[in-house]
Design an enzyme around this catalytic site. Structure first.
Site, mmCIF file in Angstrom:
data_model
loop_
_atom_site.group_PDB
_atom_site.id
_atom_site.type_symbol
_atom_site.label_atom_id
_atom_site.label_comp_id
_atom_site.label_asym_id
_atom_site.label_seq_id
_atom_site.Cartn_x
_atom_site.Cartn_y
_atom_site.Cartn_z
ATOM 1 C CE LYS A 77 -2.614 0.816 3.528
ATOM 2 N NZ LYS A 77 -1.985 -0.275 4.333
ATOM 3 C CB THR A 79 4.993 0.111 -2.879
ATOM 4 O OG1 THR A 79 5.643 -0.384 -2.072
ATOM 5 C CG2 THR A 79 5.405 0.056 -4.382
ATOM 6 N NE ARG A 100 0.600 4.362 8.861
ATOM 7 C CZ ARG A 100 0.229 2.872 9.293
ATOM 8 N NH1 ARG A 100 -0.194 2.823 10.362
ATOM 9 N NH2 ARG A 100 0.262 2.034 8.407
ATOM 10 C CE LYS A 111 4.310 -3.499 8.090
ATOM 11 N NZ LYS A 111 3.669 -2.115 8.267
ATOM 12 C CB ALA A 279 -4.080 0.825 11.084
ATOM 13 C CG PHE A 307 -3.128 -2.882 8.995
ATOM 14 C CD1 PHE A 307 -2.172 -3.945 8.297
ATOM 15 C CD2 PHE A 307 -3.320 -2.718 10.140
ATOM 16 C CE1 PHE A 307 -0.912 -3.964 9.289
ATOM 17 C CE2 PHE A 307 -1.974 -2.879 11.038
ATOM 18 C CZ PHE A 307 -1.120 -3.578 10.301
ATOM 19 C CG PHE A 387 3.704 -8.703 -6.279
ATOM 20 C CD1 PHE A 387 4.768 -8.892 -4.955
ATOM 21 C CD2 PHE A 387 2.517 -7.908 -5.845
ATOM 22 C CE1 PHE A 387 4.377 -8.215 -3.922
ATOM 23 C CE2 PHE A 387 2.273 -7.257 -4.749
ATOM 24 C CZ PHE A 387 3.480 -7.382 -3.699
ATOM 25 C CD1 TRP A 415 8.254 -3.277 -5.261
ATOM 26 C CD2 TRP A 415 9.211 -3.997 -7.002
ATOM 27 N NE1 TRP A 415 9.523 -3.779 -4.868
ATOM 28 C CE2 TRP A 415 10.032 -4.319 -6.125
ATOM 29 C CE3 TRP A 415 9.674 -4.319 -8.283
ATOM 30 C CZ2 TRP A 415 11.249 -4.986 -5.751
ATOM 31 C CZ3 TRP A 415 11.033 -4.991 -8.471
ATOM 32 C CH2 TRP A 415 11.826 -5.389 -7.262
#
Length: 562
Positions: A77, A79, A100, A111, A279, A307, A387, A415
């Site tokens: 998200k 990205t 954020r 992460k 979140a 999220f 992807f 990406w």
């Protein structure tokens, strides 16, 4: 993309990028020299005086990025947020990103970083993912200063008659450390204080973080801090920061942190990275100040809610937008083929294999999130975050499903291609803003009862059959009404992996009941937190933490931040 070619890591891409001096980025925004407070060459804070200077300037259009329920690895998200901002810049629009700040807990835990990915990142990513400009340290210090003042007050005679069994304010640290969830403090005799039970939350779960992100200026910050409920006295009445007289000191500790942080993307699109409440625990959005400042400095602001739409977007629209007077122009709902296949029953280990049947089944999750955004009356676009393992048949399936249902959709290749891969999405967003009627309104009136507000969220956003309230929660609703806290928005603390409060119920579960085990008053932030399931306010580390892959090389450059 040729899979035989070695794919560079996010940090390799970021470290090879050309980064401009932050003063050059500021010039693009027409900021005055005295409004910029550099933190080195490539990041800076922006004075809050900008909001006063541009008070009468028309706001730019705010676009919210949300997603379906994510897999444990996240669905890109951030990205998409960065790539969409770069896409707007590519087509000649004055755009800005508002996101954020990453928490060190998940960065060191699962992460490994949270600044976008591939060729859609904010930089300098090493700084942003680590200590950045010190905002989180300031929030941690303010939180723990308050803890020290509470225990000192009790030790020095307890004039407020605080019941030491009912101190609800916890200490914090911005790490995942399960051993600190429950602790005993004050041991060692009379001079060490009064022994009592305590515990630690992660910094991003602190109410001060939520306040920091909802405050509109320094004075509003102080007022909100003063309203924090820290304990209950022996008569079971709330004790606040104002009762302790501590709001001035806390505000002083936060005054510099309150200024938004200016950085840039790989393609030099300006970005404000500021604040970072979780979140699944708090409201999951960057600061109101940063979002409103971005809206004064740019024509289009791309921001995100944490999220899925059942969490970050619901809270952005019911809490943040309500408090800040923000009317979003459109919502982008990010979906990945791998997550949809997981919602269709595929194991995580098999997500790279083509499975159109499972994908089709998993589309029910996307459908529910679309219905949620429609319930708010907002235009939307489905963004397929592509992807390299996605097959043509799978991409075709989503696009056909969207076409059959008249849902606007765009393939996002941000990406791999950066802003160029976000041009289609940017154009689609502009198209829906222009053509689709915007009837935005929060889902409930704050004057409704706490019970009704919770049920509205559970039934409309999650698709729950009903809501059950524990005996403790029922008693709290009576007490909160007595204290005058019932006319506040609700902030649901829930798992991010499922629409329900059970993380194993993927897809679009039906005939389920949401259980509210307890409420926590965040009176300074201005909402009531409703806790469901086993949501932890202090997460733990996984078996193999991301931190174990991190290092620094001989040149002083970070290694292992994904």
């Amino acid at each position: 993309m040729d899979l035989s070619t070695k794919v560079k890591s996010d940090i390799e891409i970021a470290q090879e990028a050309t980064i401009k001096p932050i003063k050059d980025i500021a010039q693009k925004l027409d900021l005055h020299d005295e409004e910029l407070e550099p933190y080195g060459h490539y990041k800076a804070k922006i004075s809050l005086d900008v909001l006063k200077r541009l008070e009468t300037k028309k706001d730019g259009k705010v676009i919210l990025v949300t997603s379906i329920n994510p897999t444990p690895a996240g669905e890109g998200k951030s990205t998409i947020t960065v790539g969409l901002g770069q896409g707007f810049s590519k087509i000649g629009k004055k755009a800005m990103i508002a996101m954020r700040e990453p928490s060190l807990g998940p960065t060191m835990g699962i992460k490994g970083g949270a600044t976008g990915g591939g060729y859609s990142q904010v930089i300098p990513m090493e700084d942003i993912n680590l200590h950045f400009t010190g905002d989180f340290h300031a929030i941690t210090t303010a939180n723990n200063t308050l803890s020290a003042l509470i225990d000192n007050h009790i030790h020095q005679g307890n004039q407020l008659q605080i019941d030491v069994r009912r101190v609800v304010w916890k200490r914090v640290v911005d790490l995942n450390d399960r051993a600190l969830r429950q602790v005993i403090i004050g041991l060692g005799g009379p001079i060490q204080g009064i022994p009592r039970e305590d515990g630690f939350d992660i910094t991003v779960a602190s109410e001060i973080m939520a306040i920091f992100c909802l405050a509109t200026d320094l004075q509003d910050l102080k007022k909100r801090l003063s309203r924090i409920v820290v304990a209950y006295n022996i008569h079971r009445e709330p004790v606040t920061v104002a009762d302790l007289g501590a709001e001035g000191a806390l505000t002083l500790l936060l005054k510099d942190a309150l200024k938004p942080n200016l950085v840039q993307t790989l393609e030099h699109t300006p970005a404000l990275i500021h604040g970072g409440p979780f979140a699944n625990i708090a409201h999951g959005c960057n600061s109101v100040i940063a979002t409103k400042m971005a809206a004064k400095l740019a024509d289009y602001v791309i921001t995100e809610g944490g999220f899925g739409a059942d969490l970050g977007a619901e809270k952005f629209l019911n809490i943040k937008a309500r408090f800040a007077g923000i009317k979003p122009e459109a919502v982008v709902i990010v979906a990945t083929i791998r997550a949809l296949k997981m919602h269709g029953g595929v194991a995580k280990s098999d997500l790279t294999q083509e499975n159109v049947e499972a994908l089709t089944k998993g589309l029910s999750n996307l459908q529910k999130h679309i219905e949620t955004i429609q319930a708010f009356g907002l235009p939307f676009v489905v963004a397929i975050n592509q992807f390299v393992t996605d097959s043509k048949s799978e991409v075709d399936k989503i696009e056909k499903w969207c076409a059959d249902n008249s849902y606007p959709v765009a393939l996002a290749q941000v990406w791999e291609k950066g802003g160029e891969g976000g041009v289609e999405l940017a154009k689609k967003v502009l198209d829906v803003i222009k053509k689709v009627e915007n009837n935005f309104a929060p889902l409930y009136d704050v004057s409704s009862s706490i019970e009704d507000k919770v049920k509205t969220i559970a039934k409309t956003v999650y698709g729950a059959k009903d809501v059950e309230f524990s005996t403790k929660a029922q008693k709290q609703m009576v007490d909160f009404e007595k204290f005058g806290w019932n006319n506040l928005p609700i902030c649901m603390a829930k798992t991010q992996y499922s629409l329900s409060d059970n993380p194993t119920l993927l897809g679009r579960p039906t005939d389920f009941t949401i259980t509210i085990r307890e409420f926590r008053p965040s009176i300074g932030a201005g909402f009531i937190v409703a806790l469901t399931g086993d949501v932890m306010t202090m997460p733990g580390l996984p078996k193999v933490p991301a931190a174990l892959k991190m290092d620094v090389n001989e040149e002083g450059k970070a290694v292992g931040l994904f």
